[in-house]
Design a protein around this motif. Structure first.
Motif, PDB file in Angstrom:
ATOM      1  N   SER A  75       0.290   3.650 -17.687  1.00  0.00           N
ATOM      2  CA  SER A  75       0.729   4.306 -16.929  1.00  0.00           C
ATOM      3  C   SER A  75       0.112   6.164 -16.391  1.00  0.00           C
ATOM      4  CB  SER A  75       2.097   3.648 -16.863  1.00  0.00           C
ATOM      5  OG  SER A  75       2.382   4.288 -17.731  1.00  0.00           O
ATOM      6  N   GLU A  76      -0.353   6.025 -17.722  1.00  0.00           N
ATOM      7  CA  GLU A  76      -0.876   7.230 -17.757  1.00  0.00           C
ATOM      8  C   GLU A  76      -1.556   8.354 -16.644  1.00  0.00           C
ATOM      9  OE1 GLU A  76      -1.104  11.607 -18.580  1.00  0.00           O
ATOM     10  OE2 GLU A  76       0.143  10.034 -19.985  1.00  0.00           O
ATOM     11  N   PHE A  77      -1.253   9.465 -16.263  1.00  0.00           N
ATOM     12  CA  PHE A  77      -1.869   9.407 -15.025  1.00  0.00           C
ATOM     13  C   PHE A  77      -3.042  10.318 -15.428  1.00  0.00           C
ATOM     14  CE2 PHE A  77      -3.855  13.176 -12.921  1.00  0.00           C
ATOM     15  CZ  PHE A  77      -3.472  13.092 -11.373  1.00  0.00           C
ATOM     16  N   PHE A  78      -3.499  10.648 -16.073  1.00  0.00           N
ATOM     17  CA  PHE A  78      -4.958  10.539 -16.634  1.00  0.00           C
ATOM     18  C   PHE A  78      -5.686  10.517 -17.291  1.00  0.00           C
ATOM     19  CE2 PHE A  78      -2.446  14.952 -17.433  1.00  0.00           C
ATOM     20  CZ  PHE A  78      -3.591  16.200 -16.670  1.00  0.00           C
ATOM     21  N   LEU A  79      -5.010   9.052 -17.996  1.00  0.00           N
ATOM     22  CA  LEU A  79      -6.046   8.167 -18.125  1.00  0.00           C
ATOM     23  C   LEU A  79      -6.488   7.534 -16.783  1.00  0.00           C
ATOM     24  CD1 LEU A  79      -4.433   6.583 -21.432  1.00  0.00           C
ATOM     25  CD2 LEU A  79      -6.284   7.911 -21.320  1.00  0.00           C
ATOM     26  N   ARG A  80      -5.773   6.742 -16.025  1.00  0.00           N
ATOM     27  CA  ARG A  80      -5.741   5.860 -14.839  1.00  0.00           C
ATOM     28  C   ARG A  80      -6.614   7.218 -13.504  1.00  0.00           C
ATOM     29  NH1 ARG A  80       0.214   4.372 -11.959  1.00  0.00           N
ATOM     30  NH2 ARG A  80       0.170   2.085 -13.582  1.00  0.00           N
ATOM     31  N   LYS A  81      -6.855   8.206 -14.298  1.00  0.00           N
ATOM     32  CA  LYS A  81      -7.956   9.357 -13.554  1.00  0.00           C
ATOM     33  C   LYS A  81      -8.679   9.040 -13.592  1.00  0.00           C
ATOM     34  CE  LYS A  81      -7.834  12.717  -9.736  1.00  0.00           C
ATOM     35  NZ  LYS A  81      -7.641  12.458  -8.439  1.00  0.00           N
ATOM     36  N   ALA A  82      -9.254   9.016 -15.369  1.00  0.00           N
ATOM     37  CA  ALA A  82     -10.256   9.328 -16.118  1.00  0.00           C
ATOM     38  C   ALA A  82     -10.725   8.050 -15.762  1.00  0.00           C
ATOM     39  CB  ALA A  82     -10.081   9.091 -17.777  1.00  0.00           C
ATOM     40  N   ILE A  83     -10.390   6.748 -15.648  1.00  0.00           N
ATOM     41  CA  ILE A  83     -10.923   5.494 -14.851  1.00  0.00           C
ATOM     42  C   ILE A  83     -11.820   4.949 -13.896  1.00  0.00           C
ATOM     43  CG2 ILE A  83     -10.791   2.733 -14.625  1.00  0.00           C
ATOM     44  CD1 ILE A  83      -8.497   3.388 -16.787  1.00  0.00           C
ATOM     45  N   GLY A  84     -11.094   6.179 -12.823  1.00  0.00           N
ATOM     46  CA  GLY A  84     -11.285   6.053 -11.323  1.00  0.00           C
ATOM     47  C   GLY A  84     -12.545   7.018 -11.268  1.00  0.00           C
ATOM     48  N   TRP A  85     -12.572   7.979 -12.170  1.00  0.00           N
ATOM     49  CA  TRP A  85     -13.862   9.280 -12.349  1.00  0.00           C
ATOM     50  C   TRP A  85     -14.783   8.669 -12.349  1.00  0.00           C
ATOM     51  CZ3 TRP A  85     -13.946  14.405 -15.235  1.00  0.00           C
ATOM     52  CH2 TRP A  85     -14.942  14.479 -15.265  1.00  0.00           C
ATOM     53  N   ALA A  86     -14.523   7.972 -13.738  1.00  0.00           N
ATOM     54  CA  ALA A  86     -16.367   7.412 -14.699  1.00  0.00           C
ATOM     55  C   ALA A  86     -16.483   6.437 -13.974  1.00  0.00           C
ATOM     56  CB  ALA A  86     -14.785   6.878 -15.477  1.00  0.00           C
ATOM     57  N   LEU A  87     -15.321   5.765 -12.986  1.00  0.00           N
ATOM     58  CA  LEU A  87     -16.690   4.470 -12.517  1.00  0.00           C
ATOM     59  C   LEU A  87     -17.002   4.750 -11.421  1.00  0.00           C
ATOM     60  CD1 LEU A  87     -13.861   1.761 -12.863  1.00  0.00           C
ATOM     61  CD2 LEU A  87     -15.670   1.761 -13.422  1.00  0.00           C
ATOM     62  N   ARG A  88     -15.987   5.846 -10.004  1.00  0.00           N
ATOM     63  CA  ARG A  88     -16.827   6.540  -9.578  1.00  0.00           C
ATOM     64  C   ARG A  88     -18.595   7.208  -9.772  1.00  0.00           C
ATOM     65  NH1 ARG A  88     -13.007  10.314  -9.000  1.00  0.00           N
ATOM     66  NH2 ARG A  88     -14.132  11.853  -8.868  1.00  0.00           N
ATOM     67  N   GLN A  89     -18.520   8.020 -10.395  1.00  0.00           N
ATOM     68  CA  GLN A  89     -19.829   8.188 -11.188  1.00  0.00           C
ATOM     69  C   GLN A  89     -21.200   7.440 -11.312  1.00  0.00           C
ATOM     70  OE1 GLN A  89     -19.779  11.202 -10.893  1.00  0.00           O
ATOM     71  NE2 GLN A  89     -21.874  11.774 -11.514  1.00  0.00           N
ATOM     72  N   TYR A  90     -20.394   6.112 -11.630  1.00  0.00           N
ATOM     73  CA  TYR A  90     -21.266   4.850 -11.732  1.00  0.00           C
ATOM     74  C   TYR A  90     -21.746   4.453 -10.684  1.00  0.00           C
ATOM     75  CZ  TYR A  90     -24.542   1.267 -12.688  1.00  0.00           C
ATOM     76  OH  TYR A  90     -24.898  -0.198 -13.654  1.00  0.00           O
ATOM     77  N   TRP A 118     -22.377   5.235  -7.886  1.00  0.00           N
ATOM     78  CA  TRP A 118     -23.529   6.507  -7.178  1.00  0.00           C
ATOM     79  C   TRP A 118     -24.678   6.064  -7.274  1.00  0.00           C
ATOM     80  CZ3 TRP A 118     -22.814   9.548  -3.618  1.00  0.00           C
ATOM     81  CH2 TRP A 118     -21.118  10.586  -2.951  1.00  0.00           C
ATOM     82  N   ILE A 119     -25.066   4.982  -9.032  1.00  0.00           N
ATOM     83  CA  ILE A 119     -26.179   4.493  -9.136  1.00  0.00           C
ATOM     84  C   ILE A 119     -26.248   2.604  -8.323  1.00  0.00           C
ATOM     85  CG2 ILE A 119     -27.418   3.303 -11.329  1.00  0.00           C
ATOM     86  CD1 ILE A 119     -27.384   6.617 -10.908  1.00  0.00           C
ATOM     87  N   ASP A 120     -24.488   2.256  -8.447  1.00  0.00           N
ATOM     88  CA  ASP A 120     -25.429   0.530  -8.224  1.00  0.00           C
ATOM     89  C   ASP A 120     -23.265   0.419  -7.860  1.00  0.00           C
ATOM     90  OD1 ASP A 120     -24.659  -2.015  -8.433  1.00  0.00           O
ATOM     91  OD2 ASP A 120     -25.247  -1.871  -9.996  1.00  0.00           O
ATOM     92  N   PRO A 121     -23.174   0.160  -6.543  1.00  0.00           N
ATOM     93  CA  PRO A 121     -22.235   0.372  -6.374  1.00  0.00           C
ATOM     94  C   PRO A 121     -21.655  -0.562  -6.177  1.00  0.00           C
ATOM     95  CG  PRO A 121     -23.612   1.595  -4.155  1.00  0.00           C
ATOM     96  CD  PRO A 121     -24.237   1.526  -5.649  1.00  0.00           C
ATOM     97  N   GLN A 122     -22.079  -1.688  -6.031  1.00  0.00           N
ATOM     98  CA  GLN A 122     -22.503  -3.053  -5.355  1.00  0.00           C
ATOM     99  C   GLN A 122     -21.615  -3.354  -6.909  1.00  0.00           C
ATOM    100  OE1 GLN A 122     -24.919  -2.235  -4.814  1.00  0.00           O
ATOM    101  NE2 GLN A 122     -24.218  -2.392  -2.484  1.00  0.00           N
ATOM    102  N   GLU A 123     -21.791  -3.119  -7.929  1.00  0.00           N
ATOM    103  CA  GLU A 123     -21.614  -3.693  -9.716  1.00  0.00           C
ATOM    104  C   GLU A 123     -19.494  -2.661  -9.596  1.00  0.00           C
ATOM    105  OE1 GLU A 123     -20.305  -4.447 -13.597  1.00  0.00           O
ATOM    106  OE2 GLU A 123     -21.367  -5.339 -12.087  1.00  0.00           O
ATOM    107  N   VAL A 124     -19.602  -1.745  -9.859  1.00  0.00           N
ATOM    108  CA  VAL A 124     -18.479  -1.077  -9.596  1.00  0.00           C
ATOM    109  C   VAL A 124     -17.307  -2.105  -8.421  1.00  0.00           C
ATOM    110  CG1 VAL A 124     -16.573   0.990  -8.733  1.00  0.00           C
ATOM    111  CG2 VAL A 124     -18.934   1.557 -10.279  1.00  0.00           C
ATOM    112  N   ALA A 125     -17.534  -2.437  -7.383  1.00  0.00           N
ATOM    113  CA  ALA A 125     -17.038  -3.453  -6.736  1.00  0.00           C
ATOM    114  C   ALA A 125     -16.419  -3.954  -7.002  1.00  0.00           C
ATOM    115  CB  ALA A 125     -17.763  -3.195  -5.699  1.00  0.00           C
ATOM    116  N   ARG A 126     -17.622  -4.700  -7.603  1.00  0.00           N
ATOM    117  CA  ARG A 126     -17.393  -6.410  -8.027  1.00  0.00           C
ATOM    118  C   ARG A 126     -16.336  -5.982  -8.970  1.00  0.00           C
ATOM    119  NH1 ARG A 126     -17.931  -8.540 -12.819  1.00  0.00           N
ATOM    120  NH2 ARG A 126     -18.735  -6.842 -13.580  1.00  0.00           N
ATOM    121  N   TYR A 127     -16.606  -4.572 -10.472  1.00  0.00           N
ATOM    122  CA  TYR A 127     -15.329  -5.034 -11.165  1.00  0.00           C
ATOM    123  C   TYR A 127     -14.310  -4.380 -11.166  1.00  0.00           C
ATOM    124  CZ  TYR A 127     -13.421  -2.572 -15.450  1.00  0.00           C
ATOM    125  OH  TYR A 127     -13.024  -1.874 -17.345  1.00  0.00           O
TER     126      TYR A 127
END
Length: 238
Positions: A187-202, A204-213
């Motif tokens: 429930s920690e904001f800074f961890l939730r935000k980090a997860i989203g940021w890391a996935l968003r960055q990837y 750019w390379i493979d949106p289908q994989e991120v959508a699947r995950y």
């Protein structure tokens, strides 16, 4: 008659003088308020700070990692103003220090992450300096980040999640998902935000994989993490 050479001021004193020369003290309270910082600011914004430090740091090199680390930690530990800690991060990032970014540098960065305990320090270290160690010393750093991902310290967990932000196609996707996993239900904001940021960055390379995950883990990922993760995919579809 011989003239003795005037000894150069310590690096910490030169940094302080350079920052004070370009400070706008009237801006310091607002800067501290924005960053919610107990440590005061001098009132030096990013562009003049970097220009001032570039002049101070020009030509600096070190004979070994211990000498580099001593200079960086002297700045960090001796800081009275937040800009001096930013200076320590910039000193650590000099090209001449690139060769020191092995697993032996991790304890220094751990001190800075745990002691700094705020996103401005942590994100700079995680997304640049920890990535440099991962590039140079992959096996040892991979193991370390897996340990950090389960640590009681939230900032070490965030750092493990974010350490591959610059990776692009060099990403170790298994490592990313493994570092997310221990915090996926947090429930920690800074961890939730980090997860989203890391996935968003990837994404750019493979949106289908991120959508699947995201779809596969929708019942565990926070709404914030999901929204952040899918932003780039949404842009591409738009």
């Amino acid at each position: 008659m011989t003239h003795s050479r005037i000894p150069e001021k310590p690096l910490t004193a030169r940094v302080r003088a350079a920052l004070e020369a370009v400070a706008e003290p009237e801006h310091a309270p607002a800067m501290a308020a924005y960053m919610k910082s107990a440590m005061p600011y001098l009132g030096v914004s990013t562009v003049p700070r970097r220009a001032a430090l570039k002049a101070v740091f020009a030509g600096i090199d070190w004979p070994d990692r211990a000498a580099w680390e001593a200079d960086v930690l002297a700045l960090w530990r001796g800081a009275e103003f937040r800009e001096e800690r930013y200076a320590a991060l910039e000193l650590a990032a000099l090209k001449s220090a690139r060769r020191f970014h092995t697993i032996d540098a991790l304890p220094m960065y751990e001190e800075m992450i745990v002691g700094g305990a705020w996103w401005d320090y942590v994100d700079e270290i995680a997304t640049h300096r920890l990535w440099a160690i991962l590039e140079n010393d992959r096996a040892a750093m991979r193991a370390a980040m897996l340990q950090w991902s389960t640590d009681a310290d939230m900032w070490k967990r965030r750092s493990a999640i974010l350490c591959q932000i610059p990776a692009k196609r060099e990403i170790d996707l298994d490592l990313l998902y493994a570092c997310i996993e221990p915090s996926i239900g947090s429930s920690e904001f800074f961890l939730r935000k980090a997860i989203g940021w890391a996935l968003r960055q990837y994404a750019w390379i493979d949106p289908q994989e991120v959508a699947r995950y995201v779809a596969a883990n929708a019942h565990r990922l926070s709404g914030l993490s999901q929204r952040e993760a899918l932003k780039n995919g949404d842009k591409r579809r738009g």
